[in-house]
Scaffold this active site. Sequence first.
Site, PDB file in Angstrom:
ATOM      1  N   ASP A 179       0.858  -1.185   0.000  1.00 16.59           N
ATOM      2  CA  ASP A 179       0.000   0.000   0.000  1.00 16.59           C
ATOM      3  C   ASP A 179       0.897   1.239   0.000  1.00 16.59           C
ATOM      4  O   ASP A 179       1.696   1.442   0.903  1.00 16.59           O
ATOM      5  CB  ASP A 179      -0.884  -0.034   1.260  1.00 16.59           C
ATOM      6  CG  ASP A 179      -1.908   1.088   1.265  1.00 16.59           C
ATOM      7  OD1 ASP A 179      -2.050   1.776   0.233  1.00 16.59           O
ATOM      8  OD2 ASP A 179      -2.551   1.263   2.314  1.00 16.59           O
TER       9      ASP A 179
ATOM     10  N   ASP B  74      -3.310   2.338  -5.810  1.00 18.73           N
ATOM     11  CA  ASP B  74      -2.037   2.308  -5.066  1.00 18.73           C
ATOM     12  C   ASP B  74      -1.941   1.130  -4.101  1.00 18.73           C
ATOM     13  O   ASP B  74      -1.221   1.196  -3.121  1.00 18.73           O
ATOM     14  CB  ASP B  74      -1.855   3.619  -4.285  1.00 18.73           C
ATOM     15  CG  ASP B  74      -2.703   3.656  -3.035  1.00 18.73           C
ATOM     16  OD1 ASP B  74      -3.846   3.179  -3.082  1.00 18.73           O
ATOM     17  OD2 ASP B  74      -2.216   4.145  -2.007  1.00 18.73           O
ATOM     18  N   GLU B  75      -2.634   0.069  -4.406  1.00 18.54           N
ATOM     19  CA  GLU B  75      -2.730  -1.021  -3.453  1.00 18.54           C
ATOM     20  C   GLU B  75      -2.821  -2.349  -4.197  1.00 18.54           C
ATOM     21  O   GLU B  75      -3.569  -2.458  -5.167  1.00 18.54           O
ATOM     22  CB  GLU B  75      -4.042  -0.823  -2.699  1.00 18.54           C
ATOM     23  CG  GLU B  75      -4.028  -1.083  -1.233  1.00 18.54           C
ATOM     24  CD  GLU B  75      -5.446  -0.894  -0.718  1.00 18.54           C
ATOM     25  OE1 GLU B  75      -5.985  -1.849  -0.176  1.00 18.54           O
ATOM     26  OE2 GLU B  75      -6.000   0.208  -0.891  1.00 18.54           O
TER      27      GLU B  75
END
Length: 369
Positions: A13, A108-109
Amino acid sequence: MMPAFARVLFHVDMDAFFAAIEQRDRPELRGKPVIVGAPPNRRGVVATASYEARRFGVKSAMPSVTAGRLCPQGIFVKPRIDVYRAESHHIMAILADYTPLVEQVSVDEAYLDVSACVREPDPLVAIPASRRLARELKQRIFIERGLTASIGVASNKFLSKVGSDFQKPDGLTLIPEQEKRAFLRPLPVRAIPGIGPVSAARLLEFSFQTIGDIQDSTPERLRAAVGSFAERLHALACGEDDRELCFESERKSISSEHTFDVDTNDPQLIRATLLDLVADVAGTLQRKNLTASTLQVKVRYADFTTLTRQTTLQEPVCDAAEIYRAIRHLLKKEKLLKGHIRLLGVGSSNLNEPSGQMNLFLGNQPSAK
Ligand SMILES: [Mg+2]
């Protein structure tokens, strides 16, 4: 002897992703309270706040007006969505260097199954190997992209996500399988992904303060607090989660959902969220060159009741405006928007590659976007 991990999963993350990109690209913003989102004098919300701004209590999805009040010296920056999306591709490409088993969950993960990279029969060997690999991955992201990531390492999705959250930013947390219950015990219930302030308050009314309290609860008591979610919540509290990673190639449906920080009945926020979810689903469909003939909407209310409704369309779709119209219609027809809402989801299934004719049709549209 059983290996320490049946599987080794990473949850990667990125830290304050949008704000970190702005601080990387504009050195004058480093060390400053940066707030990416709508300006404080306009309607709109915070997309991401830098850690400096978070210290003032600024959070994602908070109205910008509130953020401006909490942090008067905050530097508001207009989002550069295209830059963030391009950065996301760079990050995902780095992850894909380590394993093809990557499930990207948002810009973003991602979850990675790295079992094959660290497979060792002896848990005392596997744990350092996992840690070394996670450290190397973080380092690569930092050196190549100038950004920090937090990584959680564990045997399932839930635990690895709890791990990546545990020591943000720039964190690395490994939760060995045999220590998972003990690790979770002292954490507040809020550490469970999806438990926001409202659910936490509800749990507190029943004296569930820590995850340990949930571990120790009788099923009846937990059911009184959270209804049909009780069984799942108890399993999570014990560190059990058997969800599989979902890889794009085997996807039978494409969906996107959002849990509100605070349960809401604000039509403006609901509309904005729906638009985001629809844009997400439409974007994925278009990237995969797929169309959907069935659309679903999912609504979870403040009391955890969850309703799912779907509609099958005469013509397959992949266009955001068309999906939005159909979803809106479905919500209205089924009267789903009532009371306070905890989670909204939009899904598409019955996926197909467009037929030749369909391709032609799409190609002829004046503007594809
Ligand atoms: Mg993040």
